[in-house]
Design an enzyme around this catalytic site. Structure first.
Site, mmCIF file in Angstrom:
data_model
loop_
_atom_site.group_PDB
_atom_site.id
_atom_site.type_symbol
_atom_site.label_atom_id
_atom_site.label_comp_id
_atom_site.label_asym_id
_atom_site.label_seq_id
_atom_site.Cartn_x
_atom_site.Cartn_y
_atom_site.Cartn_z
ATOM 1 N N LYS A 209 0.842 -1.210 0.000
ATOM 2 C CA LYS A 209 0.000 0.000 0.000
ATOM 3 C C LYS A 209 0.873 1.254 0.000
ATOM 4 O O LYS A 209 0.663 2.166 -0.783
ATOM 5 C CB LYS A 209 -0.889 -0.040 1.245
ATOM 6 C CG LYS A 209 -1.739 1.170 1.449
ATOM 7 C CD LYS A 209 -2.684 0.899 2.610
ATOM 8 C CE LYS A 209 -2.921 2.121 3.442
ATOM 9 N NZ LYS A 209 -3.822 1.865 4.569
ATOM 10 N N GLU A 215 10.981 -4.860 3.367
ATOM 11 C CA GLU A 215 10.997 -6.280 3.014
ATOM 12 C C GLU A 215 10.497 -6.493 1.587
ATOM 13 O O GLU A 215 11.092 -7.227 0.798
ATOM 14 C CB GLU A 215 10.097 -7.079 3.979
ATOM 15 C CG GLU A 215 10.607 -7.174 5.397
ATOM 16 C CD GLU A 215 10.114 -6.046 6.290
ATOM 17 O OE1 GLU A 215 9.804 -4.954 5.773
ATOM 18 O OE2 GLU A 215 10.059 -6.263 7.512
ATOM 19 N N GLY A 266 -4.172 -2.137 6.147
ATOM 20 C CA GLY A 266 -3.518 -3.331 5.606
ATOM 21 C C GLY A 266 -4.179 -4.619 6.063
ATOM 22 O O GLY A 266 -4.507 -5.494 5.260
ATOM 23 N N ARG A 267 -4.415 -4.744 7.373
ATOM 24 C CA ARG A 267 -4.950 -6.010 7.903
ATOM 25 C C ARG A 267 -6.427 -6.199 7.576
ATOM 26 O O ARG A 267 -6.987 -7.264 7.825
ATOM 27 C CB ARG A 267 -4.706 -6.083 9.399
ATOM 28 C CG ARG A 267 -5.231 -4.898 10.177
ATOM 29 C CD ARG A 267 -4.639 -4.872 11.582
ATOM 30 N NE ARG A 267 -5.015 -3.686 12.351
ATOM 31 C CZ ARG A 267 -4.361 -2.524 12.307
ATOM 32 N NH1 ARG A 267 -3.343 -2.374 11.471
ATOM 33 N NH2 ARG A 267 -4.731 -1.509 13.055
ATOM 34 N N GLU A 353 -3.068 -6.513 16.159
ATOM 35 C CA GLU A 353 -2.573 -5.214 15.689
ATOM 36 C C GLU A 353 -3.680 -4.156 15.849
ATOM 37 O O GLU A 353 -3.401 -2.983 16.038
ATOM 38 C CB GLU A 353 -2.111 -5.296 14.226
ATOM 39 C CG GLU A 353 -1.099 -4.213 13.877
ATOM 40 C CD GLU A 353 -0.450 -4.402 12.517
ATOM 41 O OE1 GLU A 353 -1.075 -5.014 11.623
ATOM 42 O OE2 GLU A 353 0.673 -3.923 12.317
ATOM 43 N N HIS A 384 -3.462 -33.459 19.679
ATOM 44 C CA HIS A 384 -2.308 -34.321 19.984
ATOM 45 C C HIS A 384 -1.098 -33.487 20.384
ATOM 46 O O HIS A 384 0.017 -33.991 20.392
ATOM 47 C CB HIS A 384 -1.985 -35.188 18.761
ATOM 48 C CG HIS A 384 -3.131 -36.062 18.378
ATOM 49 N ND1 HIS A 384 -3.243 -37.371 18.783
ATOM 50 C CD2 HIS A 384 -4.259 -35.802 17.666
ATOM 51 C CE1 HIS A 384 -4.364 -37.879 18.322
ATOM 52 N NE2 HIS A 384 -5.014 -36.941 17.642
ATOM 53 N N LYS A 499 11.003 -0.575 13.860
ATOM 54 C CA LYS A 499 11.409 -0.233 12.484
ATOM 55 C C LYS A 499 12.495 0.835 12.501
ATOM 56 O O LYS A 499 13.469 0.767 11.756
ATOM 57 C CB LYS A 499 10.207 0.319 11.708
ATOM 58 C CG LYS A 499 9.339 -0.715 11.043
ATOM 59 C CD LYS A 499 8.436 -0.021 10.035
ATOM 60 C CE LYS A 499 7.209 -0.825 9.735
ATOM 61 N NZ LYS A 499 6.229 -0.115 8.925
HETATM 62 C C1 G6Q Z 1 -1.515 -3.722 8.659
HETATM 63 C C2 G6Q Z 1 -0.247 -3.075 8.866
HETATM 64 C C3 G6Q Z 1 0.948 -3.766 8.245
HETATM 65 C C4 G6Q Z 1 1.109 -3.521 6.751
HETATM 66 C C5 G6Q Z 1 2.497 -3.996 6.313
HETATM 67 C C6 G6Q Z 1 2.725 -3.851 4.833
HETATM 68 O O1 G6Q Z 1 -2.566 -3.262 9.002
HETATM 69 O O2 G6Q Z 1 -0.346 -1.769 8.494
HETATM 70 O O3 G6Q Z 1 0.958 -5.135 8.493
HETATM 71 O O4 G6Q Z 1 0.110 -4.171 6.035
HETATM 72 O O5 G6Q Z 1 3.475 -3.285 7.022
HETATM 73 O O6 G6Q Z 1 2.563 -2.527 4.436
HETATM 74 P P1 G6Q Z 1 2.555 -2.123 2.930
HETATM 75 O O7 G6Q Z 1 1.347 -2.727 2.286
HETATM 76 O O8 G6Q Z 1 2.523 -0.622 2.914
HETATM 77 O O9 G6Q Z 1 3.815 -2.665 2.309
#
Ligand code: G6Q
Length: 536
Positions: A209, A215, A266-267, A353, A384, A499
């Site tokens: 986003k 990463e 994001g989540r 989160e 188990h 971070k």
């Molecule tokens: C979710 C968080 C986080 C995010 C990641 C990836 O709600 O904000 O998990 O989705 O850090 O972010 P980008 O989509 O910006 O790479």
């Protein structure tokens, strides 16, 4: 709307009193047929059986009162209608709307946020055309072969939900289509995925986003380098999902780009293009639409004010009963479905989160408990493994079981007169009863205290529709709980500090790599930490 602190809601005092004499599930007649029949709620194909929670009619009525006093459904409607709920009053914060529900309001004649839903529809239409082009052979590789694999490169919200749902619906994949995922900056993650691929027939969708995530950008470069080494043109294999106008919004670098918007967290982004591209690739467009329909219908269910017919709200209130009034710190989500094996991991992010917060929406420290620790693994495997602690450990762990009456793939066998699917569901229901009722025994080692609260969610079959409904059930449950605790469920400041420090450490490593001498004699704690870990 003025938000009220959880501790100031009148029903909390009543509920605290009721918790002192919570329903005793271990009495011989506690789980009567009448109780099992009445403590059941249904929506969107799901039955929620909650007779095995430590609740009686009085506690349920008080939970309804709590939901009403906190105006939970009103807050949910404010969210759907575009209220700026992602904010902390008087402090710098994200100041955003929260509109993941607009992605599935596409079925509504009068969407709550027409502009956001129109944008979602536009992206879906772009995706439909792209998927048609893949199917018709208009989009192929240089050898005129079709693409068989889509690798999603993303992390956190840009990985967990899409990964969990792709796995959950693998049984419905179009012939010859598969999805893979790369998330970790650990180069072995990318290497392991790439090792099993025919790169010439693979597409990679880079999902970020922000377009700035370390990463994801690093892994994109690993992928580009691998494609180039294989003599392929990276751009012909790369798609992007990102924010419009952001750093990754660059048509010259991708075969196609799709957008997601800053008002989708994001989540909560599985039903946006973040999940839709990969899910559409493996399932086809029609199944993707069914998934969205399931989520939409659960969103509509979330508008009901009666907790007994609003599944997400009922689950939210049961969770609050267990967390705040009975005082249990964790919640296990145990799907009796191998397909849902990564779903607890997605919920772990979505819930923890969102609700792992300790200041209110006015920036004050909370004086009540907020989100529990969420964890889980599929049954019967867990039986188990770690169920010992759930049955007889010193912590009481509320459990949410999820199961289906029919399997996805139709392969089954009867052994000792019962099918595997019957064995699976019977085990789930047996666990529910065992945890609730317990068992007395003269031998203390064989004694089960019982009164371990749990609920069972059961549906006919895990289809795309049912998956969409399940996803929205939990997303909405999480939002309702955050509203009730008066916290902002939509930011994630807690991940920032690590971070920032990682960036500092990387600067030290970069300087060491290029042999730039340290700025001063005095070693920083970061430098010493690297030295002690053998990295310098
Ligand atoms: C979710 C968080 C986080 C995010 C990641 C990836 O709600 O904000 O998990 O989705 O850090 O972010 P980008 O989509 O910006 O790479």
């Amino acid at each position: 709307m003025p938000y009220r602190d959880f501790s100031l809601l009148g029903a909390t005092a009543k509920l605290s009193g009721l918790a002192q004499r919570a329903y005793d599930l271990t009495r011989p007649t506690a789980l009567s047929p009448a109780r099992l029949q009445s403590m059941k709620a249904s929506a969107c194909g799901f039955d929620l059986l909650y007779a095995t929670e430590r609740l009686d009619e009085e506690a349920l009525a008080a939970l309804q009162q709590l939901a009403d006093e906190a105006k939970l459904v009103e807050q949910f409607m404010v969210m759907k209608k575009g209220g700026v709920l992602n904010r902390i009053e008087g402090y710098a914060s994200e100041e955003r709307q929260v509109l993941h529900t607009a992605c599935r309001d596409i079925f509504s004649e009068q969407p709550h946020m027409p502009e956001a839903t129109a944008k979602a529809k536009k992206e879906l239409e772009k995706l439909r055309i792209f998927l048609d082009d893949l199917a018709s052979g208009k989009v192929v590789n240089r050898n005129k072969e079709s693409f068989t694999t889509l690798v999603q490169v993303g992390i956190g919200g840009s990985d967990l939900g899409p990964r969990a749902l792709s796995l959950a619906l693998q049984a419905y994949a179009l012939p010859g289509r598969e999805a893979r995922f790369i998330a970790n900056v650990d180069p072995d993650d990318t290497a392991a995925v790439l090792a099993g691929l025919d790169l010439s027939r693979s597409l990679f969708v880079v999902v970020s986003k922000s377009g700035t995530t370390l990463e994801t950008l690093t892994n994109e470069e690993l992928v580009r380098a691998a494609l180039a080494r294989a003599g392929l043109e990276p751009k012909e294999h790369l798609l992007a999902v990102t924010g419009e106008g952001g750093p990754m919004d660059d048509a010259s670098r991708y075969l196609a780009s799709f957008y997601m918007f800053d008002y989708i967290g994001g989540r909560y982004s599985v039903t946006s293009m973040v999940g839709a591209v990969t899910l559409g690739f493996i399932l086809g467009f029609e199944a993707l639409v069914e998934l969205l329909r399931g989520a939409w219908e659960m969103d509509v269910t979330g508008e009901k004010t009666d907790i007994r017919s609003n599944l997400p709200l009922l689950m939210a209130m049961i969770g609050i009963w267990n967390r705040n009034f009975l005082g249990y710190p964790t919640c296990a989500i145990l799907p009796y479905s191998q397909a849902l094996s990564r779903f607890p991991a997605h919920l772990q992010q979505c819930d923890m989160e969102s609700n792992g917060k300790s200041v209110t929406r006015q920036g004050k420290a909370v004086t009540w408990k907020t989100g529990p620790i969420i964890w889980g693994e599929p049954g019967t495997n867990g039986q188990h493994a770690f169920y010992q602690l759930i049955h007889q450990g010193t912590e009481i762990i509320p459990v949410e079981f999820i199961g289906f009456r029919r399997n996805q793939r139709g392969l089954d066998i009867k052994v000792s007169q019962t099918s595997s699917q019957q064995k699976l569901v019977a085990n789930m229901l047996a666990q529910s009863l065992a945890l609730a009722q317990g068992k007395d025994d003269v031998n203390p080692v064989r004694r089960f205290a019982g009164n371990r609260p749990n609920l069972v969610l059961v549906a006919e079959r895990l289809t795309p529709y049912q998956m969409g409904a399940l996803l929205a059930l939990y997303e909405n449950r999480i939002a309702f709980q955050g509203f009730c605790w008066n916290i902002n469920s939509f930011d994630q400041e807690g991940v920032q500090l690590g971070k920032v420090l990682a960036t500092k450490l990387l600067h030290i490593l970069a300087d060491a790599n290029t042999q730039i001498p340290p700025a001063s004699e005095a070693k920083s704690v970061e430098e010493e930490m690297l030295r002690q870990a053998g990295m310098l």
